[in-house]
Each structure stands twice: as structure tokens, then as C-alpha cells.
Design a protein around this motif. Structure first.
Motif, PDB file in Angstrom:
ATOM      1  N   PRO A   1      -6.457   7.748   4.659  1.00 46.38           N
ATOM      2  CA  PRO A   1      -7.172   7.557   5.930  1.00 46.38           C
ATOM      3  C   PRO A   1      -8.637   7.943   5.849  1.00 46.38           C
ATOM      4  N   LEU A   2      -9.009   8.790   4.876  1.00 47.48           N
ATOM      5  CA  LEU A   2     -10.400   9.211   4.752  1.00 47.48           C
ATOM      6  C   LEU A   2     -11.273   8.133   4.123  1.00 47.48           C
ATOM      7  N   SER A   3     -10.647   7.078   3.593  1.00 51.59           N
ATOM      8  CA  SER A   3     -11.419   6.013   2.968  1.00 51.59           C
ATOM      9  C   SER A   3     -12.097   5.119   3.996  1.00 51.59           C
TER      10      SER A   3
ATOM     11  N   ARG B   1      -4.581   4.862  -2.491  1.00 54.18           N
ATOM     12  CA  ARG B   1      -5.159   5.944  -3.280  1.00 54.18           C
ATOM     13  C   ARG B   1      -5.143   5.538  -4.752  1.00 54.18           C
ATOM     14  N   ILE B   2      -6.301   5.510  -5.365  1.00 51.90           N
ATOM     15  CA  ILE B   2      -6.425   5.108  -6.770  1.00 51.90           C
ATOM     16  C   ILE B   2      -7.348   6.087  -7.480  1.00 51.90           C
ATOM     17  N   ASP B   3      -6.915   6.586  -8.633  1.00 47.48           N
ATOM     18  CA  ASP B   3      -7.733   7.490  -9.436  1.00 47.48           C
ATOM     19  C   ASP B   3      -8.964   6.717  -9.924  1.00 47.48           C
TER      20      ASP B   3
ATOM     21  N   ASP C   1      -6.622  -5.001   5.288  1.00 47.96           N
ATOM     22  CA  ASP C   1      -5.255  -4.962   4.764  1.00 47.96           C
ATOM     23  C   ASP C   1      -5.328  -4.808   3.255  1.00 47.96           C
ATOM     24  N   HIS C   2      -5.435  -3.575   2.810  1.00 42.69           N
ATOM     25  CA  HIS C   2      -5.638  -3.304   1.390  1.00 42.69           C
ATOM     26  C   HIS C   2      -4.301  -2.992   0.719  1.00 42.69           C
TER      27      HIS C   2
ATOM     28  N   ASN D   1       0.876  -1.167   0.000  1.00 44.78           N
ATOM     29  CA  ASN D   1       0.000   0.000   0.000  1.00 44.78           C
ATOM     30  C   ASN D   1       0.918   1.223   0.000  1.00 44.78           C
ATOM     31  N   PRO D   2       1.262   1.754  -1.175  1.00 45.64           N
ATOM     32  CA  PRO D   2       2.261   2.819  -1.235  1.00 45.64           C
ATOM     33  C   PRO D   2       1.835   4.127  -0.589  1.00 45.64           C
ATOM     34  N   ASN D   3       0.519   4.369  -0.495  1.00 41.52           N
ATOM     35  CA  ASN D   3       0.043   5.598   0.149  1.00 41.52           C
ATOM     36  C   ASN D   3      -1.434   5.444   0.490  1.00 41.52           C
TER      37      ASN D   3
END
Length: 358
Positions: free
Chosen positions: A29-31, A37-39, A189-190, A24-26
């Protein structure tokens, strides 16, 4: 010969690529579950510039450089930025100056300004907001903020990515204290299966004067970026990330840079696996034709290029396919061998450490 302590006069453009395997490179937390984070439109992985700068700051701190923006907790005491600021300025004693006289006040201001930047390499690079609780005598002689001359755009993967569903729900089994009974709890654990992430950076020679960024500071980036990814991605969710390509183009002409060089590096679709099947760096070939051609067209405006690539990165240029040497040779052909330096990260980084000049 240029002194490494001299202020930067030339603009530099940076391209930096690293990859992530089952990581998980980044996380966002709001998810709600710190998902990667994915576009949502392109399905490209996203890594913020804040995350990259955190890696760089942590590496600078580990190397013994003075870092201002960091978390300091010693013996149960949490230090604030105000505490850190006063600690940096303790050698500048206000009582040594007659602050009621304009000339003395100017000398004190220059001493505070210089001492702070001398001991805050991260501020010389990235700037900082100075809204802190510190002695009024110090605080009023510093600007509200420093604008950093080194800036990175948010990084994106070159290709669409997929989350690894196998990691989405894990159960951890532990032994309880009473009777050693086993209990379990679910973990979110994404992770993404694979992403080759590219960053674009810029070193602004005009902003460098404001933070006293030196030539030595800029040259340190040539090894710092690589080592930061190697050394700072060792947490459970971050492990599996490796640097793959770093290139800094230093220009000879003031206020000039090509811009967007990161986008001139792309997957060689004929030689790479389909995007949905990418799992490691060995599944792809990086096409550098557009990158090399743009540099060739601006060769008269380029002072030199500093470059290093992973030994397992396959590169294509025209009909040539091979390791990093394909890129190195192509750059030397269009810019001249004198203008291209291949970075020896682990040989050179020792000269950038705080005690190197001693």
C-alpha cells in the motif's frame, strides 16, 4: 499412542511453496498503487509472513476455530479486540474468586490464561500483543504479549519475476443512472506474470509450552496451509494462486533443526523455461537434490516427515524426472518408508475441525 492434546515436545521445520499466475500475491500500500512487492535488486516477488498468517487465520475462522485477531462487524457494530477478549473470558467469573487471597488470585489467573488460549487457536500458533481495552480484572491477569511458537519468514519467489504490463491500466465502463450514459474510470491493476513463492517456517517446542500449542495444532498445519491458499485467495487480485509443495520435518532431538531447507529447493535450469518466460507451473521443474541430501545427512535426528505436492508439479532428483512420486520415493529411500507420510489433505483435514472429537 500420543494424544493430540499433548503439548508439543519436538521442533518442526516447514517448507511451503505456492505459485501465483497473473496475480498480485501481496500488494504494497505504500507504493501508491498497491503494486506487488518485488525486491529491487533481485527482482524476486516478496510475500510477507503477515499476509500468509492472514490466510491461515481466515481459514481457521471459516473452519469454526476460535480466532482472536480478526475483523468482526455484526449488524453495523464494529467489535474491538477488547470486546473479543471479554467475550472469550465470559465463562470466567471474577466474583467466583476471592482475588484478595494469593492462592485464589493464582487460580483466577490460570483460569483466565487457559480460557483465552483454549478459545484463541491463532494466538497458540502466532502469538499476539495484548494491549487492549478490556476489564481491568481480566487484563491485568494476562501478559503484555504472547510470543508465537510458529513463525514464518517472509516468502520470496525462487526466480525473478515480471509485472504483467497488460494489466497496469484498465478502464472500467459503467452506465450512469441518468439517461444510462456510459462513463469510464481508470483502475491501477498491477500483477505479476508468474511467481513460485517459497516460505520457511519453524515450530519451536519451547515456545509451544508458553501458548499451550498442542500436537494436534501442529498436525493441523499439514492440511491448513494447503487449504488456506486454495480457499482464501479468491479476491479479484489474489485469484490465480495454488499450493504446490508442503513439507514439515519433525525432529527427534531437542533444540535442533537444520534451518533454511526452503533454499535447498531450486529450479532445474536445464529442464525449466528461462525465468523471463515462466508463465505457469508447467513451465518449470523443481530440483530437490539438495533438499533430500540434507535430510539424508540428518536422518538420525529426524522423527518423521509429512509431505504433499501438487499433481502437476514436475520434480527432478538426480537423473529421475517426474511427478511428486519422485520426491516421495527419494525421501523414503534416505529416511525409511516408516518416517515419511504423504498427506491426504482433504481426507485428513476433517479430523482437525472443532467438532471432530465429538
Amino acid at each position: 499412542m500420543t494424544d493430540a492434546s499433548d503439548t508439543v515436545e519436538n521442533r518442526s521445520e516447514i517448507v511451503f511453496l505456492y505459485d501465483a499466475v497473473d496475480a498480485n500475491p501481496n500488494g504494497n500500500p505504500l507504493s501508491g498503487a498497491n503494486r506487488p512487492r518485488i525486491d529491487p535488486q533481485t527482482q524476486q516477488a516478496i510475500v510477507t509472513d503477515v499476509r500468509l498468517k492472514r490466510y491461515l487465520r481466515d481459514q481457521l475462522d471459516d473452519d469454526g476455530h476460535g480466532v482472536y485477531i480478526r475483523n468482526v462487524n455484526e449488524q453495523g457494530t464494529q467489535y474491538t479486540r477488547g470486546d473479543l477478549l471479554e467475550n472469550r473470558l465470559k465463562s470466567v467469573e471474577p466474583d467466583d474468586y476471592d482475588l484478595d487471597e494469593e492462592e485464589e488470585a493464582d487460580r483466577f489467573r490460570e483460569a483466565v490464561f487457559g480460557e483465552f488460549l483454549e478459545n484463541s487457536v491463532d494466538v497458540r500458533y502466532f502469538g499476539a500483543t495484548m494491549a487492549v481495552d478490556a476489564k481491568e480484572t481480566y487484563a491485568k491477569h494476562l501478559p503484555d504479549h504472547f510470543t508465537g511458537p510458529v513463525q514464518f519468514s517472509p516468502g520470496k519467489s525462487i526466480h525473478a519475476v515480471n509485472e504483467n504490463e497488460e494489466y497496469n491500466s484498465l478502464t472500467s465502463v459503467i452506465a450512469t443512472q441518468e439517461g444510462k450514459e456510459q462513463g469510464g474510470f481508470d483502475l491501477d491493476d498491477h500483477r505479476i506474470q508468474y511467481a513460485l513463492i517459497r516460505f520457511h517456517g519453524l515450530v519451536d517446542e519451547h515456545g509451544a509450552e508458553d501458548t499451550k500449542l498442542t500436537i494436534g495444532d501442529v498436525e493441523r498445519l499439514d492440511t491448513l496451509c494447503w487449504r488456506a491458499i486454495k480457499n482464501q485467495t479468491i479476491s479479484r487480485s489474489k485469484v490465480g494462486q495454488e499450493p504446490r509443495l508442503y513439507c514439515r520435518v519433525e525432529y527427534a532431538e531437542e533444540s535442533f533443526h537444520l534451518g533454511g531447507l526452503d533454499r535447498d529447493l531450486e529450479l532445474d535450469e536445464e529442464r525449466s523455461e528461462p525465468e523471463e518466460e515462466l508463465r505457469t507451473v508447467r513451465d518449470l521443474t523443481l530440483k530437490v537434490d539438495g533438499f533430500v541430501d540434507r535430510l539424508a545427512n540428518a536422518s538420525g535426528r529426524i522423527e518423521h516427515v509429512r509431505v504433499v505436492a501438487s499433481d502437476v508439479l514436475e520434480v527432478s532428483y538426480g537423473d529421475e524426472v517426474g511427478g511428486p512420486e519422485v520426491l516421495y520415493d527419494a525421501l523414503e529411500d534416505v529416511l525409511g518408508s516408516e518416517a515419511v507420510d504423504v498427506v491426504d489433505v482433504y481426507e485428513e483435514h476433517t479430523t482437525t475441525l472443532p467438532d471432530a472429537a465429538e
